[in-house]
Design an enzyme around this catalytic site. Structure first.
Site, PDB file in Angstrom:
ATOM      1  N   ALA A 197      -0.056  -7.415   6.280  1.00 36.06           N
ATOM      2  CA  ALA A 197       0.297  -8.818   6.053  1.00 36.06           C
ATOM      3  C   ALA A 197       1.250  -8.983   4.862  1.00 36.06           C
ATOM      4  O   ALA A 197       1.598  -8.025   4.174  1.00 36.06           O
ATOM      5  CB  ALA A 197      -0.972  -9.635   5.833  1.00 36.06           C
ATOM      6  N   HIS A 198       1.630 -10.242   4.619  1.00 30.16           N
ATOM      7  CA  HIS A 198       2.629 -10.520   3.581  1.00 30.16           C
ATOM      8  C   HIS A 198       2.118 -10.156   2.178  1.00 30.16           C
ATOM      9  O   HIS A 198       0.950 -10.285   1.861  1.00 30.16           O
ATOM     10  CB  HIS A 198       3.053 -11.993   3.619  1.00 30.16           C
ATOM     11  N   ASN A 199       3.058  -9.670   1.365  1.00 35.88           N
ATOM     12  CA  ASN A 199       2.828  -9.338  -0.046  1.00 35.88           C
ATOM     13  C   ASN A 199       1.831  -8.207  -0.272  1.00 35.88           C
ATOM     14  O   ASN A 199       1.335  -8.015  -1.378  1.00 35.88           O
ATOM     15  CB  ASN A 199       2.391 -10.572  -0.831  1.00 35.88           C
ATOM     16  N   SER A 215      -1.600 -10.028   0.383  1.00 34.94           N
ATOM     17  CA  SER A 215      -1.664  -9.785  -1.057  1.00 34.94           C
ATOM     18  C   SER A 215      -2.692  -8.738  -1.469  1.00 34.94           C
ATOM     19  O   SER A 215      -2.984  -8.587  -2.651  1.00 34.94           O
ATOM     20  CB  SER A 215      -1.930 -11.093  -1.821  1.00 34.94           C
TER      21      SER A 215
END
Length: 348
Positions: A241-243, A261
């Site tokens: 997923a993002h980050n 994250s």
């Protein structure tokens, strides 16, 4: 492959017992080997095949002592299995290096630069201002967005999709159908219960020697960068997923999902179908068993199992009790009847 036994020994830092001038053109198992093949013996239980093999040369341990006469040359190395994988990689590299040129039809945007040994397959699309290193191979139907950068000797297999501003290091392998840089799952709740889309404006960066499996997805950051460090190996059908940040030499098996994250340390081993919550830190050298759910940050060198994931020793103790629950339930019912002086048909 067209290498002599001696040249193979040089690549692997090995020592030849036999004829170093024999030409090798193929890699095979001991049982299936032909007179132009090289094979390996790593597990002693397969030693019987060594004395019958037709292989021209066999990789063996530098401490190996044959029990019978041999009809093959030996290449003595420290670790036959690891050396064989190195040789396979070299064989694959030599085979792939033969593909060069730009097939038609294919699209090349404005300001694209590429170097020697470049291959672009038919129906591939390369956007504007993309920088491509030496010996990069891009197979048919690949999409590469604007302002991407691809390092030397990287291979992108058919149908992979690389979104804009993605940076891919050297010696990476992106398998068929992988998607790198897609928009992350970011939505802000509104008072009426609907959701506002949060633009994903960041990017993805892959280090050197990174392998991405088929149909794996790596989301771009909301802001900043989703970062996959050097030497990471990610299996098929994985969601990053993002980050997310994944440390050096970490390996992740199929159908795992790493939530937004989360930070994964270096040399972490994650089994298949593992899930994590977001914003946690999985420490260096952690091992997570298959189908575990990691819900909080971990300490270095832990071995985790279960949902929620717990230390291996605690998990095994708990599971030992869990397996006995039907038997324990029967004993509780028997004790209840004795203590309360009840019979099976008596009201409680």
């Amino acid at each position: 492959m067209n290498l002599t036994v001696g040249q193979i020994a040089e690549i692997l830092n090995g020592e030849v017992t036999g004829d170093p001038n024999t030409l090798i053109t193929n890699i095979s198992s001991l049982e299936d080997a032909q007179p132009d093949s090289v094979s390996f013996l790593a597990n002693p239980k397969y030693e019987q095949h060594l004395y019958r093999t037709r292989a021209a040369a066999v990789l063996v341990s530098d401490t190996f002592i044959p029990k019978h006469a041999l009809n093959t040359s030996l290449i003595r190395v420290n670790d036959p299995y690891l050396s064989f994988t190195v040789l396979q990689a070299e064989y694959q590299r030599l085979s792939i290096l033969k593909k060069t040129g730009i097939e038609s039809p294919a699209h090349m945007g404005a300001g694209v630069t590429y170097s020697d040994g470049f291959y672009l397959g038919a129906f591939a699309y390369i956007g504007d201002h993309v920088t491509i290193g030496k010996n990069v191979k891009i197979y048919p139907q690949v999409h590469i967005g604007d302002h991407c950068k691809i390092g030397d000797h990287t291979i992108i297999y058919p149908g992979a999709k690389i979104y804009e501003r993605t940076v891919i290091g050297a010696y990476c392998n992106i398998q068929a159908g992988a998607v790198i840089g897609s928009h992350g799952f970011g939505f802000a709740p509104r008072p009426d219960g609907s959701f506002q889309n949060i633009p994903q404006m960041g990017s993805v960066k892959l280090g050197d020697h990174v392998d991405i499996g088929a149909n794996t997805t790596i989301d771009c950051a909301t802001l900043g960068t989703t970062y996959i460090e050097d030497g990471v190996k990610i299996d098929n059908l994985v969601q990053i997923a993002h980050n997310v940040e994944i440390g050096k030499d970490t390996v992740i098996a199929a159908q795992t999902g790493i939530s937004g994250s989360a930070k994964v340390g270096k040399q972490v081993m994650i089994g298949g179908q593992v899930g994590t919550v977001g914003h946690i830190h999985i420490a260096d050298h952690t091992k997570v068993g298959a189908r575990s759910g990691v819900t909080k940050s971990t300490k270095s060198d832990q071995i985790l199992f279960g949902v929620p994931a717990m230390d291996r020793q605690g998990y095994l103790k708990s599971y030992a009790i869990y397996k006995k629950l039907p038997e324990v339930m029967v004993r509780i019912q028997e004790l209840e009847q004795k203590i309360l002086n009840l019979t099976p048909n008596s009201p409680k």
